[in-house]
Structure formats: structure tokens, C-alpha cells
Design an enzyme around this catalytic site. Sequence first.
Site, PDB file in Angstrom:
ATOM      1  N   ASN A 143     -10.466  -0.567   5.043  1.00 24.81           N
ATOM      2  CA  ASN A 143     -11.714   0.149   4.717  1.00 24.81           C
ATOM      3  C   ASN A 143     -11.802   0.507   3.238  1.00 24.81           C
ATOM      4  OD1 ASN A 143     -12.675   0.050   7.343  1.00 24.81           O
ATOM      5  ND2 ASN A 143     -11.702   1.974   7.936  1.00 24.81           N
ATOM      6  N   TYR A 163       5.690   2.929   9.736  1.00 27.88           N
ATOM      7  CA  TYR A 163       5.371   3.215   8.324  1.00 27.88           C
ATOM      8  C   TYR A 163       5.631   1.973   7.468  1.00 27.88           C
ATOM      9  CZ  TYR A 163       5.617   5.967   3.920  1.00 27.88           C
ATOM     10  OH  TYR A 163       5.430   6.489   2.663  1.00 27.88           O
TER      11      TYR A 163
HETATM   12  P1  NAD Z   1       1.191  13.992   2.365  1.00 24.99           P
HETATM   13  O1  NAD Z   1       1.388  13.986   3.840  1.00 24.99           O
HETATM   14  O2  NAD Z   1       1.385  15.268   1.623  1.00 24.99           O
HETATM   15  O3  NAD Z   1      -0.264  13.450   1.994  1.00 24.99           O
HETATM   16  C1  NAD Z   1      -0.929  12.457   2.740  1.00 24.99           C
HETATM   17  C2  NAD Z   1      -2.386  12.894   2.911  1.00 24.99           C
HETATM   18  O4  NAD Z   1      -3.098  11.850   3.609  1.00 24.99           O
HETATM   19  C3  NAD Z   1      -2.524  14.172   3.737  1.00 24.99           C
HETATM   20  O5  NAD Z   1      -3.367  15.092   3.079  1.00 24.99           O
HETATM   21  C4  NAD Z   1      -3.150  13.695   5.051  1.00 24.99           C
HETATM   22  O6  NAD Z   1      -3.936  14.682   5.674  1.00 24.99           O
HETATM   23  C5  NAD Z   1      -3.941  12.484   4.569  1.00 24.99           C
HETATM   24  N1  NAD Z   1      -4.214  11.501   5.634  1.00 24.99           N
HETATM   25  C6  NAD Z   1      -3.317  10.895   6.454  1.00 24.99           C
HETATM   26  N2  NAD Z   1      -3.955  10.068   7.300  1.00 24.99           N
HETATM   27  C7  NAD Z   1      -5.284  10.136   6.996  1.00 24.99           C
HETATM   28  C8  NAD Z   1      -6.438   9.509   7.506  1.00 24.99           C
HETATM   29  N3  NAD Z   1      -6.389   8.631   8.530  1.00 24.99           N
HETATM   30  N4  NAD Z   1      -7.648   9.793   6.939  1.00 24.99           N
HETATM   31  C9  NAD Z   1      -7.735  10.667   5.903  1.00 24.99           C
HETATM   32  N5  NAD Z   1      -6.665  11.300   5.381  1.00 24.99           N
HETATM   33  C10 NAD Z   1      -5.445  11.040   5.931  1.00 24.99           C
HETATM   34  O7  NAD Z   1       2.164  12.856   1.775  1.00 24.99           O
HETATM   35  P2  NAD Z   1       2.454  12.435   0.256  1.00 24.99           P
HETATM   36  O8  NAD Z   1       3.885  12.593   0.011  1.00 24.99           O
HETATM   37  O9  NAD Z   1       1.485  13.090  -0.649  1.00 24.99           O
HETATM   38  O10 NAD Z   1       2.147  10.885   0.310  1.00 24.99           O
HETATM   39  C11 NAD Z   1       0.943  10.345  -0.195  1.00 24.99           C
HETATM   40  C12 NAD Z   1       1.035   8.812  -0.233  1.00 24.99           C
HETATM   41  O11 NAD Z   1       2.122   8.414  -1.053  1.00 24.99           O
HETATM   42  C13 NAD Z   1       1.274   8.203   1.150  1.00 24.99           C
HETATM   43  O12 NAD Z   1       0.515   7.007   1.248  1.00 24.99           O
HETATM   44  C14 NAD Z   1       2.753   7.884   1.135  1.00 24.99           C
HETATM   45  O13 NAD Z   1       3.046   6.777   1.946  1.00 24.99           O
HETATM   46  C15 NAD Z   1       2.998   7.564  -0.336  1.00 24.99           C
HETATM   47  N6  NAD Z   1       4.393   7.799  -0.724  1.00 24.99           N
HETATM   48  C16 NAD Z   1       4.870   9.071  -0.951  1.00 24.99           C
HETATM   49  C17 NAD Z   1       6.211   9.235  -1.320  1.00 24.99           C
HETATM   50  C18 NAD Z   1       6.781  10.588  -1.646  1.00 24.99           C
HETATM   51  O14 NAD Z   1       7.968  10.677  -1.966  1.00 24.99           O
HETATM   52  N7  NAD Z   1       6.025  11.669  -1.628  1.00 24.99           N
HETATM   53  C19 NAD Z   1       7.062   8.128  -1.402  1.00 24.99           C
HETATM   54  C20 NAD Z   1       6.542   6.869  -1.128  1.00 24.99           C
HETATM   55  C21 NAD Z   1       5.214   6.701  -0.817  1.00 24.99           C
END
Ligand code: NAD
Length: 318
Positions: free
Chosen positions: A104, A150
Site C-alpha cells: 500500500n 517478522y
Molecule cells: P515501534 O513499535 O515503537 O513502532 C512501530 C509503530 O508502527 C507503532 O507506533 C505501531 O503502532 C505502528 N504500526 C504497526 N503496525 C501498524 C499498522 N498496521 N498500521 C499503522 N501503524 C502500525 O517500533 P520501532 O522500534 O520504532 O520500529 C519502527 C520500524 O523500524 C519497524 O518497521 C521496525 O521493523 C524497524 N526496525 C527497528 C529497529 C529498532 O532497533 N528499533 C531495528 C530494526 C528495524
Amino acid sequence: MRILITGAAGFLGSHLCDRLIKEGHTVIGMDNFITGNPMNLAQLTGSDRFSFIKHDVSEYIFVPGKLDAVLHFASPASPNPASPFSYPNLPIQTMKAGALGTHNTLGVAKANDARFLLASTSEIYGDPLEHPQKETYWGHADPIGFRSVYDEAKRFAEALTMAYHRFHDLDTRIVRIFNTYGPRMRLDDGRVVPNFLQQALLGKPITIYGDGSQTRSFCYVDDLIEGIYRLLLSDEHMPVNIGNPAEIAISQFAEVINKMVGNKAGVVYEPDKRLGDDPQRRQPDITRAKSILGWEPVTDLETGLERTIQYFRTQLSQ
Ligand code: NAD
Ligand code: UDP
């Protein structure tokens, strides 16, 4: 630029919103709050360049007006089954956010002829057999393992992003994010930094899963956001690792935290809580980020943890 960020109410998404607003861009945040928190965006409510749409990205997305960039960050991100906010406990939502959500958001970018940036992860390397991990490594991931919802969603997301780039000539970028920590992580999302800090601040023993010999490399959030911003402004279409190469064993990480917080309760080993496909070693090779983006992390672990401890202290006192 006028930029859509999905996952805006999460840990990384909210920091990214702050940075983009600071740089003078107009930002539309999108989130369904499944793991995020509206309070993470409270500081932006007064800005006339920030707006928010509550929406699930796995459903058709409509954003009025022209967009210049779409950044897809929406996905649960914690692997810890002890937390209700982890991807093992949100398996279908995780696959839908990575697969349908990526489709999307790519569609929105294509309709707007906008640049697209995918938040991918070091998890696409699985439990790596190559160390440190370079972007050329194809990975060692179990398609039906505990973390597969994931890992495979993110691998699919990368493949779909490259398909839109190659077939539709979409202006795409892929960042492979390694373990990042800092203020606004959920206290209860089960990842190692909030778990350890919370335990230490409450004077409890730190829970080490397995024997603690597994390693991670922790990047402070401000450094990560700088790398992502540079990637967004670059012309690089192939994946780029962004993370801190300073590798540390989880048992040693627990010691550092107990020492910094002054926690006398020590550690407790919980061998059974370490999951079968928990990677044994993880360390980014950031040669590409250095040469393409002129980026490398500048915050050492103690400095980053100090700032994060401040945040968790405030959260725990509320
Ligand atoms: P987080 O859980 O704090 O943030 C993810 C956000 O996405 C949340 O606010 C959640 O409500 C929202 N979300 C999830 N599914 C959704 C949907 N279907 N529709 C709308 N919103 C949705 O996690 P984060 O650590 O901030 O991670 C953010 C991104 O970075 C993710 O894609 C994660 O895979 C990637 N990532 C993070 C890390 C890390 O170390 N923090 C490492 C690798 C990858
Ligand atoms: N871990 C731990 N105790 C905890 C939480 C996590 O020992 O209370 C370990 C976990 O098994 C993993 C590492 O810390 O080896 C990092 O876990 P995290 O959940 O932060 O994410 P991962 O890097 O595994 O995706």
C-alpha cells in the site's frame, strides 16, 4: 518536502517526525497505535507543518494532496513473547504490516511519483553465518521459525520495494536498521534495553536469556536518524546498513547497565527464555554507509544509555 511517515507514533517514527519537522519539511504521520503511543507525538501537536491520520497501513491508504516522499516504518518490532506488544504475539498483524502495508505504501509513493524509504532490519540476515554482516550477505533465516513472521515480512518488503524500483522505476531506498535504543522505547515492549533498564532502575536482577554470550551492537537513536535522513536525501537504491558496529555480549551489557544505575541485585540467567532462532552474533558492517552517506555513529554506549536512563526514570516516576 511533504512526507508521509507510517509508524509515526512509535519509537523510531516519532524521532523521525521530529527531525523532518526540524529540517523544515511538512509531515503527515500515520499509525494505528498497535504498539505505538500518541504521547510520542505530543511535542508536534502545535506545529502547523505536522498532521496525523489514524489508519492501519494494511488497509488501502488515502492521503489527500501531493506527497514528495513516503517512509514506511509501521510494524511491531519486539521479538519478546513475554510482551503483548511483540511480533510473536501479533504475528498476522506483523506479516500484514510488512507485506500489505509495504504494498500500500509503495502504491501511494507510485501514485505521487514520490521517493520511498523502507525501514528494513538486520533480522533479514537471520542467525547470520557471516560476521560482521555486509549488505551483500543473503542471510540465514528460518522461513517457519519463531521470528519468521517478522523476518520473512521484511524480506518480502525488500523484494517488493526492489520490484517497484526495477519495474516501475520508483525512486526507492532501503535501510537495514540494527538494534537501536533511546528515549520513547516502550517500557513494556520486551526488548533488551527497556527490560534491562527497567529491572535495574527497580532494583531487580537483570534477566539474561540463554547464557548471555549472544552479542548485539547498539546504536543510539539520534545517530540512526541522522543516517536515515542522509539516506533519504541520497540517490542510493540498494540496501544500506545503519547501526553501531560496537559489539557487546548480552551478559556484559547487563553488567554495564547495573553499574551505571548502581543496581546491586545482579543478574539472573533464564536459559529457557532464549528462543531457538535468536541470532548468536550481530554486528553491522557500515562500510557502505560511511562511503555513500559519509555517516558513522558518534554517540558512545555510556552517553546514549545515560540519556535513555533519564527518560526511563521519568516514565517510572509517573
Ligand atoms: P515501534 O513499535 O515503537 O513502532 C512501530 C509503530 O508502527 C507503532 O507506533 C505501531 O503502532 C505502528 N504500526 C504497526 N503496525 C501498524 C499498522 N498496521 N498500521 C499503522 N501503524 C502500525 O517500533 P520501532 O522500534 O520504532 O520500529 C519502527 C520500524 O523500524 C519497524 O518497521 C521496525 O521493523 C524497524 N526496525 C527497528 C529497529 C529498532 O532497533 N528499533 C531495528 C530494526 C528495524
Ligand atoms: N534478552 C535478554 N533478556 C531480556 C530481553 C532480551 O537476555 O530480558 C536477549 C535476547 O534473547 C536477545 C538479545 O537480548 O538475545 C536482544 O533482544 P531484543 O529483544 O532486544 O531484540 P533482538 O536483537 O533479539 O531482535
